[in-house]
Design a protein around this motif. Structure first.
Motif, PDB file in Angstrom:
ATOM      1  N   ILE A 100     -11.506 -48.295   4.373  1.00 47.99           N
ATOM      2  CA  ILE A 100     -12.206 -49.505   4.945  1.00 47.99           C
ATOM      3  C   ILE A 100     -12.262 -50.496   3.959  1.00 47.99           C
ATOM      4  O   ILE A 100     -12.740 -50.217   2.770  1.00 47.99           O
ATOM      5  CB  ILE A 100     -13.796 -49.059   5.350  1.00 47.99           C
ATOM      6  CG1 ILE A 100     -13.779 -47.518   5.847  1.00 47.99           C
ATOM      7  CG2 ILE A 100     -14.339 -49.907   6.280  1.00 47.99           C
ATOM      8  CD1 ILE A 100     -13.306 -47.497   7.445  1.00 47.99           C
ATOM      9  N   LYS A 154      -9.439 -49.857   8.351  1.00 44.81           N
ATOM     10  CA  LYS A 154     -10.432 -50.572   9.342  1.00 44.81           C
ATOM     11  C   LYS A 154     -11.086 -51.599   8.752  1.00 44.81           C
ATOM     12  O   LYS A 154     -11.240 -51.478   7.484  1.00 44.81           O
ATOM     13  CB  LYS A 154     -11.447 -49.538   9.676  1.00 44.81           C
ATOM     14  CG  LYS A 154     -10.989 -48.511  10.845  1.00 44.81           C
ATOM     15  CD  LYS A 154     -12.069 -47.363  11.202  1.00 44.81           C
ATOM     16  CE  LYS A 154     -11.635 -46.264  11.766  1.00 44.81           C
ATOM     17  NZ  LYS A 154     -12.778 -45.490  12.324  1.00 44.81           N
ATOM     18  N   CYS A 168     -13.738 -56.192  15.351  1.00 42.66           N
ATOM     19  CA  CYS A 168     -13.307 -55.223  14.364  1.00 42.66           C
ATOM     20  C   CYS A 168     -12.038 -54.987  14.439  1.00 42.66           C
ATOM     21  O   CYS A 168     -11.369 -55.244  15.522  1.00 42.66           O
ATOM     22  CB  CYS A 168     -13.979 -53.904  14.917  1.00 42.66           C
ATOM     23  SG  CYS A 168     -15.835 -54.106  14.843  1.00 42.66           S
ATOM     24  N   TYR A 213     -19.742 -48.786  13.601  1.00 41.58           N
ATOM     25  CA  TYR A 213     -18.090 -48.420  13.981  1.00 41.58           C
ATOM     26  C   TYR A 213     -18.028 -47.222  15.086  1.00 41.58           C
ATOM     27  O   TYR A 213     -17.084 -47.071  15.804  1.00 41.58           O
ATOM     28  CB  TYR A 213     -17.486 -47.953  12.884  1.00 41.58           C
ATOM     29  CG  TYR A 213     -16.947 -49.110  11.891  1.00 41.58           C
ATOM     30  CD1 TYR A 213     -17.312 -50.445  12.073  1.00 41.58           C
ATOM     31  CD2 TYR A 213     -15.907 -48.939  10.981  1.00 41.58           C
ATOM     32  CE1 TYR A 213     -16.842 -51.335  11.370  1.00 41.58           C
ATOM     33  CE2 TYR A 213     -15.464 -49.754  10.384  1.00 41.58           C
ATOM     34  CZ  TYR A 213     -15.924 -51.225  10.342  1.00 41.58           C
ATOM     35  OH  TYR A 213     -15.426 -52.047   9.765  1.00 41.58           O
ATOM     36  N   GLU A 241      -8.177 -52.630  13.034  1.00 43.29           N
ATOM     37  CA  GLU A 241      -7.579 -51.468  12.504  1.00 43.29           C
ATOM     38  C   GLU A 241      -6.141 -52.132  12.377  1.00 43.29           C
ATOM     39  O   GLU A 241      -5.426 -52.863  12.821  1.00 43.29           O
ATOM     40  CB  GLU A 241      -7.713 -50.537  13.427  1.00 43.29           C
ATOM     41  CG  GLU A 241      -6.774 -50.758  14.925  1.00 43.29           C
ATOM     42  CD  GLU A 241      -7.184 -49.684  15.939  1.00 43.29           C
ATOM     43  OE1 GLU A 241      -7.798 -48.730  15.553  1.00 43.29           O
ATOM     44  OE2 GLU A 241      -6.396 -49.513  16.903  1.00 43.29           O
ATOM     45  N   GLU A 262     -17.617 -45.921   6.439  1.00 47.71           N
ATOM     46  CA  GLU A 262     -17.749 -46.771   7.770  1.00 47.71           C
ATOM     47  C   GLU A 262     -19.340 -46.994   8.034  1.00 47.71           C
ATOM     48  O   GLU A 262     -20.059 -46.090   7.854  1.00 47.71           O
ATOM     49  CB  GLU A 262     -17.266 -45.654   8.824  1.00 47.71           C
ATOM     50  CG  GLU A 262     -15.691 -45.513   8.706  1.00 47.71           C
ATOM     51  CD  GLU A 262     -15.157 -44.940  10.012  1.00 47.71           C
ATOM     52  OE1 GLU A 262     -15.570 -45.257  11.037  1.00 47.71           O
ATOM     53  OE2 GLU A 262     -13.965 -44.300   9.931  1.00 47.71           O
TER      54      GLU A 262
END
Length: 168
Positions: free
Chosen positions: A87, A123, A159, A74, A161, A70
């Motif tokens: 990721i 993510k 961002c 983040y 998810e 990550e």
């Protein structure tokens, strides 16, 4: 077909990067440029075993780096789950192969990798003006959870998810 990259693939990966940068800049998207991503980024991904290629008729048509690393940026975001996530980084599809399912194939593969590793969480992020990637993330069921800034970029990065429903 999706497979792990080997060193002989780097020239073709960089050709797709060059074509992608030209295409991105044609509509004002400066997410990638001559400074990022560079060959060394992909060599590092490949050496870690994290660079996956999509092939059609024995030609590389797209790729993505998929791992659990990550970005430090983040840390301040309101993620739904506080657990290890898969990721998705540095994904591209050759401009001539867009709209042929390559992007969806890579996104589905990232989900499969997560499930194979007993993870239910993914993510990713992209530049806010990267219209095509933002649309692909939404199409694949990702939820936008926030944004982050990089000093070298004028606009924020969105961002995303995705929580998977099943774990093997």
């Amino acid at each position: 077909m999706i497979r792990k990259a080997v060193s002989a693939d780097i020239m073709n990966v960089m050709k797709i990067i060059e074509e992608t940068i030209v295409e991105m800049h044609s509509y004002g998207n400066t997410q990638w440029d001559e400074h990022y991503p560079q060959e060394k980024d992909f060599l590092h991904d490949m050496q870690r075993g994290d660079l996956y290629l999509s092939e059609r008729e024995e030609k590389i048509v797209g790729f993505a780096c998929i791992n659990t690393i990550e970005s430090a940026e983040y840390n301040s975001l309101p993620w739904s789950l506080q657990e290890t996530a898969m990721i998705l980084h540095r994904m591209a599809v050759a401009p001539a192969r867009r709209r042929s399912g390559v992007g969806l194939e890579l996104m589905n593969f990232a989900e499969e990798r997560a499930l194979e590793n007993n993870m239910r969480y993914l993510k990713t992020d992209t530049y806010s003006i990267n219209i095509k990637m933002n649309a692909l993330f939404v199409k694949c069921g990702y939820q936008r959870i926030g944004e982050m800034k990089f000093p070298s970029k004028e606009k924020p990065f969105y961002c995303y998810e995705k929580v998977l429903r099943r774990v093997r």
